[in-house]
Scaffold this motif. Structure first.
Motif, PDB file in Angstrom:
ATOM      1  N   PRO A 264     -21.243 -51.989  -4.878  1.00  0.00           N
ATOM      2  CA  PRO A 264     -21.904 -52.520  -3.916  1.00  0.00           C
ATOM      3  C   PRO A 264     -21.778 -52.373  -2.555  1.00  0.00           C
ATOM      4  N   VAL A 265     -20.300 -52.225  -2.426  1.00  0.00           N
ATOM      5  CA  VAL A 265     -19.859 -51.874  -0.926  1.00  0.00           C
ATOM      6  C   VAL A 265     -19.424 -50.465  -0.904  1.00  0.00           C
ATOM      7  N   VAL A 266     -19.786 -49.628   0.259  1.00  0.00           N
ATOM      8  CA  VAL A 266     -19.178 -48.425   0.393  1.00  0.00           C
ATOM      9  C   VAL A 266     -18.298 -48.442   1.763  1.00  0.00           C
ATOM     10  N   SER A 267     -17.236 -48.007   1.665  1.00  0.00           N
ATOM     11  CA  SER A 267     -16.431 -48.056   2.934  1.00  0.00           C
ATOM     12  C   SER A 267     -15.981 -46.553   3.381  1.00  0.00           C
ATOM     13  N   LEU A 268     -15.165 -46.478   4.421  1.00  0.00           N
ATOM     14  CA  LEU A 268     -14.498 -45.373   4.851  1.00  0.00           C
ATOM     15  C   LEU A 268     -13.745 -45.976   6.135  1.00  0.00           C
ATOM     16  N   TYR A 269     -12.772 -44.893   6.512  1.00  0.00           N
ATOM     17  CA  TYR A 269     -12.055 -45.123   7.688  1.00  0.00           C
ATOM     18  C   TYR A 269     -12.169 -44.006   8.531  1.00  0.00           C
ATOM     19  N   VAL A 270     -12.203 -43.885   9.879  1.00  0.00           N
ATOM     20  CA  VAL A 270     -12.211 -42.698  10.802  1.00  0.00           C
ATOM     21  C   VAL A 270     -11.375 -42.896  11.933  1.00  0.00           C
ATOM     22  N   ASN A 271     -10.776 -41.408  12.254  1.00  0.00           N
ATOM     23  CA  ASN A 271      -9.748 -41.279  13.429  1.00  0.00           C
ATOM     24  C   ASN A 271     -10.301 -42.093  14.667  1.00  0.00           C
ATOM     25  N   GLY A 272      -9.885 -42.883  15.378  1.00  0.00           N
ATOM     26  CA  GLY A 272     -10.499 -43.725  16.545  1.00  0.00           C
ATOM     27  C   GLY A 272     -10.739 -42.657  17.578  1.00  0.00           C
ATOM     28  N   TYR A 273     -10.042 -41.501  17.550  1.00  0.00           N
ATOM     29  CA  TYR A 273     -10.148 -40.336  18.508  1.00  0.00           C
ATOM     30  C   TYR A 273     -11.713 -39.784  18.422  1.00  0.00           C
ATOM     31  N   ASN A 274     -12.256 -39.697  17.016  1.00  0.00           N
ATOM     32  CA  ASN A 274     -13.266 -39.037  16.597  1.00  0.00           C
ATOM     33  C   ASN A 274     -14.334 -39.927  16.862  1.00  0.00           C
ATOM     34  N   SER A 275     -14.960 -39.746  18.273  1.00  0.00           N
ATOM     35  CA  SER A 275     -15.898 -40.950  18.662  1.00  0.00           C
ATOM     36  C   SER A 275     -17.535 -40.213  18.198  1.00  0.00           C
ATOM     37  N   ARG A 276     -17.601 -38.898  17.824  1.00  0.00           N
ATOM     38  CA  ARG A 276     -18.859 -38.518  17.415  1.00  0.00           C
ATOM     39  C   ARG A 276     -19.037 -38.893  16.026  1.00  0.00           C
ATOM     40  N   ALA A 277     -17.929 -38.876  15.026  1.00  0.00           N
ATOM     41  CA  ALA A 277     -18.014 -39.146  13.898  1.00  0.00           C
ATOM     42  C   ALA A 277     -18.475 -40.675  13.823  1.00  0.00           C
ATOM     43  N   LEU A 278     -17.740 -41.611  14.580  1.00  0.00           N
ATOM     44  CA  LEU A 278     -17.713 -43.083  14.419  1.00  0.00           C
ATOM     45  C   LEU A 278     -19.064 -43.345  14.755  1.00  0.00           C
ATOM     46  N   ARG A 279     -19.778 -42.889  15.977  1.00  0.00           N
ATOM     47  CA  ARG A 279     -21.189 -42.910  16.199  1.00  0.00           C
ATOM     48  C   ARG A 279     -21.896 -42.643  15.132  1.00  0.00           C
ATOM     49  N   SER A 280     -21.711 -41.489  14.213  1.00  0.00           N
ATOM     50  CA  SER A 280     -22.695 -41.158  13.320  1.00  0.00           C
ATOM     51  C   SER A 280     -22.490 -42.206  12.116  1.00  0.00           C
ATOM     52  N   TYR A 281     -21.500 -42.696  11.766  1.00  0.00           N
ATOM     53  CA  TYR A 281     -21.387 -43.724  10.742  1.00  0.00           C
ATOM     54  C   TYR A 281     -22.035 -45.009  10.948  1.00  0.00           C
ATOM     55  N   LEU A 282     -21.824 -45.260  12.302  1.00  0.00           N
ATOM     56  CA  LEU A 282     -22.580 -46.488  12.720  1.00  0.00           C
ATOM     57  C   LEU A 282     -24.252 -46.466  12.938  1.00  0.00           C
ATOM     58  N   ARG A 283     -24.714 -45.521  12.995  1.00  0.00           N
ATOM     59  CA  ARG A 283     -26.087 -45.098  12.899  1.00  0.00           C
ATOM     60  C   ARG A 283     -26.515 -45.059  11.604  1.00  0.00           C
ATOM     61  N   VAL A 284     -25.647 -44.630  10.663  1.00  0.00           N
ATOM     62  CA  VAL A 284     -26.274 -44.760   9.262  1.00  0.00           C
ATOM     63  C   VAL A 284     -26.273 -46.415   8.838  1.00  0.00           C
ATOM     64  N   GLY A 285     -25.437 -47.262   9.554  1.00  0.00           N
ATOM     65  CA  GLY A 285     -25.590 -48.454   9.190  1.00  0.00           C
ATOM     66  C   GLY A 285     -24.300 -49.201   8.899  1.00  0.00           C
ATOM     67  N   PHE A 286     -22.998 -48.234   8.707  1.00  0.00           N
ATOM     68  CA  PHE A 286     -21.582 -48.924   8.718  1.00  0.00           C
ATOM     69  C   PHE A 286     -21.481 -50.022   9.822  1.00  0.00           C
ATOM     70  N   GLU A 287     -20.714 -51.017   9.597  1.00  0.00           N
ATOM     71  CA  GLU A 287     -20.114 -52.050  10.428  1.00  0.00           C
ATOM     72  C   GLU A 287     -18.500 -51.946  10.547  1.00  0.00           C
ATOM     73  N   GLN A 288     -17.882 -51.981  11.496  1.00  0.00           N
ATOM     74  CA  GLN A 288     -16.419 -52.193  11.498  1.00  0.00           C
ATOM     75  C   GLN A 288     -15.996 -53.394  11.107  1.00  0.00           C
ATOM     76  N   VAL A 289     -15.157 -53.416   9.987  1.00  0.00           N
ATOM     77  CA  VAL A 289     -14.633 -54.418   9.320  1.00  0.00           C
ATOM     78  C   VAL A 289     -13.007 -54.659   9.390  1.00  0.00           C
ATOM     79  N   GLY A 290     -12.266 -53.799   9.902  1.00  0.00           N
ATOM     80  CA  GLY A 290     -10.933 -54.075   9.987  1.00  0.00           C
ATOM     81  C   GLY A 290     -10.532 -52.557  10.599  1.00  0.00           C
TER      82      GLY A 290
END
Length: 297
Positions: A264-290
């Motif tokens: 029921p929960v899908v997660s991932l972690y992304v390099n902090g310097y990869n701002s483009r990937a981070l923005r993409s995942y946030l647009r999908v609906g991911f939220e930072q949890v840690g």
């Protein structure tokens, strides 16, 4: 308030099969943060520690477990209670020094992973890279982006297509080829993910000619699954197709299928310097949890 363990606070102990339920209970305090270790522990519970490819240490040495550390291809400390962090990581560092470096990385929640490395840095060979800030993201609902209908599960007969894409992703992400020395173990890992229905692809034809090459345009895997969490790894878009939003629509497809079929929960972690990937995942609906951290050797 939980009473402290009366013995063994300075040491960790090697856990056996009978300890695995308690170790998984420790991980269950924060399943997203602990999914890498919990995935190996669930394999060990089903098939034995040998099949899981490593060993697990528990802290404290006496009394109920309050922290665990998986030691295999990755060294993954799990310390749910911040009040335990210093003593637990001290104990895991002593165990790791006794064992010597066998893992290719230290990875996990940033406080635990970096704390372990700080205690080992003077005793182990230098790290190749320290990625100290990796936002940990999760989603437990439908994605905000329409899933790409062309993203689907890989088939076993597509290993020859999927493997080069996985190698390209790994080389781009980590800095060396995982098959430079033969790559049997890496090939087996890719094959097993396909067979376990945890590998996703979007296939493309390079051009419209009769002899056009078929290639992987997008790919991702569910690299770790445990405790109701599926962690996505290896997200990659072929360079010739970047800039088209495929990482977003592709990830939406992965999220929709994984939540319907795996966890029921899908997660991932992304390099902090990869701002483009981070923005993409946030647009999908991911939220930072840690926040994760990774030390690469």
């Amino acid at each position: 308030m939980r009473p402290p363990a009366t013995t063994g606070l300075r040491e960790a102990r090697l856990l056996g099969p009978a300890d695995l339920p308690a170790a998984l209970a420790v991980c269950a305090a924060d399943p997203v943060a602990a999914v890498l270790a919990a995935g190996r522990l669930e394999i060990a519970t089903r098939a034995g520690l040998g099949a899981a490819g490593g060993q697990v240490w528990g802290w404290p040495a006496g009394g109920p477990l309050r922290a665990v550390c998986w030691s295999g291809a990755n060294l993954v400390p799990v310390v749910p209670d911040p009040a335990d962090l210093s003593e637990a990581i001290d104990a895991f560092a002593r165990a790791a020094r006794r064992q010597g470096r066998r893992s290719s990385s230290i990875v996990g929640s940033s406080g635990a992973a970096l704390g372990l490395w700080h205690r080992l840095e003077a005793h182990w060979p230098p790290a190749r890279e320290v990625r100290a800030h990796q936002p940990s993201l999760a989603i437990d609902r439908d994605p905000d982006v329409e899933p790409d209908p062309r993203v689907r599960l890989s088939r076993p007969d597509e290993l020859a297509l999927v493997l080069p894409a996985c190698v390209a992703m790994f080389t781009e992400e980590v800095g060396y080829s995982p098959v430079a020395g033969g790559g049997t173990a890496y090939r087996e890992r890719v094959r097993s993910l396909i067979e376990e229905r945890r590998s996703y692809v979007r296939l493309e034809r390079a051009d419209d000619g009769p002899d056009a090459e078929t290639l992987v345009g997008f790919k991702a895997e569910l690299g770790a699954v445990a405790l109701g969490v599926a962690q996505v790894q290896g997200v990659w878009v072929d360079p010739r197709y970047r800039g088209r939003g495929w990482s977003e629509t592709g990830m939406a497809a992965v999220v929709a299928d994984a939540r319907a079929r795996v966890a029921p929960v899908v997660s991932l972690y992304v390099n902090g310097y990869n701002s483009r990937a981070l923005r993409s995942y946030l647009r999908v609906g991911f939220e930072q949890v840690g926040t994760y951290a990774t030390v690469l050797f």
